[in-house]
Design an enzyme around this catalytic site. Sequence first.
Site, PDB file in Angstrom:
ATOM      1  N   ARG A  52       5.266  -5.812  -1.536  1.00 16.33           N
ATOM      2  CA  ARG A  52       5.926  -7.114  -1.606  1.00 16.33           C
ATOM      3  C   ARG A  52       4.958  -8.295  -1.612  1.00 16.33           C
ATOM      4  NH1 ARG A  52       9.151  -3.705   0.059  1.00 16.33           N
ATOM      5  NH2 ARG A  52       7.281  -3.017   1.111  1.00 16.33           N
ATOM      6  N   THR A  53       4.032  -8.291  -0.638  1.00 19.43           N
ATOM      7  CA  THR A  53       3.234  -9.510  -0.464  1.00 19.43           C
ATOM      8  C   THR A  53       2.317  -9.714  -1.675  1.00 19.43           C
ATOM      9  OG1 THR A  53       3.323  -9.027   1.887  1.00 19.43           O
ATOM     10  CG2 THR A  53       1.829 -10.768   1.198  1.00 19.43           C
ATOM     11  N   LYS A  81     -19.044  -1.080  -0.211  1.00 13.24           N
ATOM     12  CA  LYS A  81     -20.510  -0.940  -0.123  1.00 13.24           C
ATOM     13  C   LYS A  81     -21.047  -1.680   1.091  1.00 13.24           C
ATOM     14  CE  LYS A  81     -20.485  -1.480  -5.099  1.00 13.24           C
ATOM     15  NZ  LYS A  81     -20.798  -2.534  -6.081  1.00 13.24           N
ATOM     16  N   ARG A 102      -5.207  -9.957   2.496  1.00 12.81           N
ATOM     17  CA  ARG A 102      -4.704  -9.051   3.527  1.00 12.81           C
ATOM     18  C   ARG A 102      -5.876  -8.174   3.967  1.00 12.81           C
ATOM     19  NH1 ARG A 102       0.708  -5.546   3.427  1.00 12.81           N
ATOM     20  NH2 ARG A 102       1.461  -7.650   3.808  1.00 12.81           N
ATOM     21  N   HIS A 130       1.393 -12.703  10.189  1.00  9.10           N
ATOM     22  CA  HIS A 130       1.777 -12.580   8.778  1.00  9.10           C
ATOM     23  C   HIS A 130       2.578 -13.842   8.433  1.00  9.10           C
ATOM     24  CE1 HIS A 130       2.776 -10.987   4.975  1.00  9.10           C
ATOM     25  NE2 HIS A 130       3.227  -9.782   5.298  1.00  9.10           N
TER      26      HIS A 130
HETATM   27  N1   CP Z   1       6.620  -7.319   4.185  1.00 10.94           N
HETATM   28  C1   CP Z   1       5.427  -6.912   3.735  1.00 10.94           C
HETATM   29  O1   CP Z   1       4.373  -7.431   4.140  1.00 10.94           O
HETATM   30  O2   CP Z   1       5.471  -5.918   2.803  1.00 10.94           O
HETATM   31  P1   CP Z   1       4.214  -5.294   2.072  1.00 10.94           P
HETATM   32  O3   CP Z   1       3.384  -4.583   3.131  1.00 10.94           O
HETATM   33  O4   CP Z   1       4.750  -4.377   1.019  1.00 10.94           O
HETATM   34  O5   CP Z   1       3.415  -6.426   1.481  1.00 10.94           O
END
Ligand code: CP
Length: 306
Positions: A52-53, A81, A102, A130
Amino acid sequence: MKRSLIDICDLSTEEIEEMVDVAKDIMRNPQKYSEKCKGKKLAALFFEPSTRTRLSFEAAMYELGGNVLSVSSADSSSASKGESVADTARIVSCYADIIAMRHPKEGAPLVAAMNASIPVINAGDGGHNHPTQTLADICTVSLEKGRLNNLTVGFCGDLKFGRTVHSLIQALSRYSGNRFILISPEELNLPGYIKKDVIEKNRIEYVQTTSLEQVMPELDILYMTRVQKERFFNEEDYLRLKDSYILTPEKLKSARSDLSILHPLPRVNEISVAIDNDPRACYFKQALYGKYMRMALIMKLLGIEP
Ligand code: CP
């Protein structure tokens, strides 16, 4: 001046609400926004899995008329590396206009922001925060409930490692009359620092329980979460706790007819697919709203007027 989003606290309440308004306007008039980021590039640096993100950030930038550079795993970048987050951020600043990162290590996006010359967005750091999921969650609550205050919100599942819960509690603690019910096995309780520094500091009423059934009739919102397998140190504990809560049609019988069920997704077992068509299930809409909120955020951090 360059601005990043590392923690939901980096945005004022007014700014979050302005972004919700922009997201709603994008839903009504997508064409108006289709060239807002023409000539701009988003670098999506994902050193931990995501559906999603990452894809919603990429879709957001494309729908704003911009382009995307993407790293979808640590293995496919020079992080494998041994390149540092700081060096990666400096280098990517030469190629892109904004970074969404992320990372499994808590604080990595902050290190990136300190070293990048372009805005950095935290797209999830370990079990910490998040903030862009919170933007999706807030937009969903606003659309479903028509308000962000005077809500009884049940957070259920892995409240220890669930970074989306940590960020959403920060955001909803700003609104008066909200009440939190923290539903988890004892081993997965919300970290003490969030209870003390966020909930208690904001004088939010809360209770902690292990029973979802007992509190179900009280809830305006039920925020289900997955037990975060990737944060456990041993498999035995994960296997013991993973199915602590499974939401079924039977369990929903005592819920309010206007309950809203949210989940940041991915789900594993914690919501039965038999609930997906229940009008109270909001989790797929929630993922869609995340794209519109990320469009609003990208514009904001790039200084582009909606
Ligand atoms: N909600 C969420 O962060 O989903 P993903 O891990 O798929 O990005």
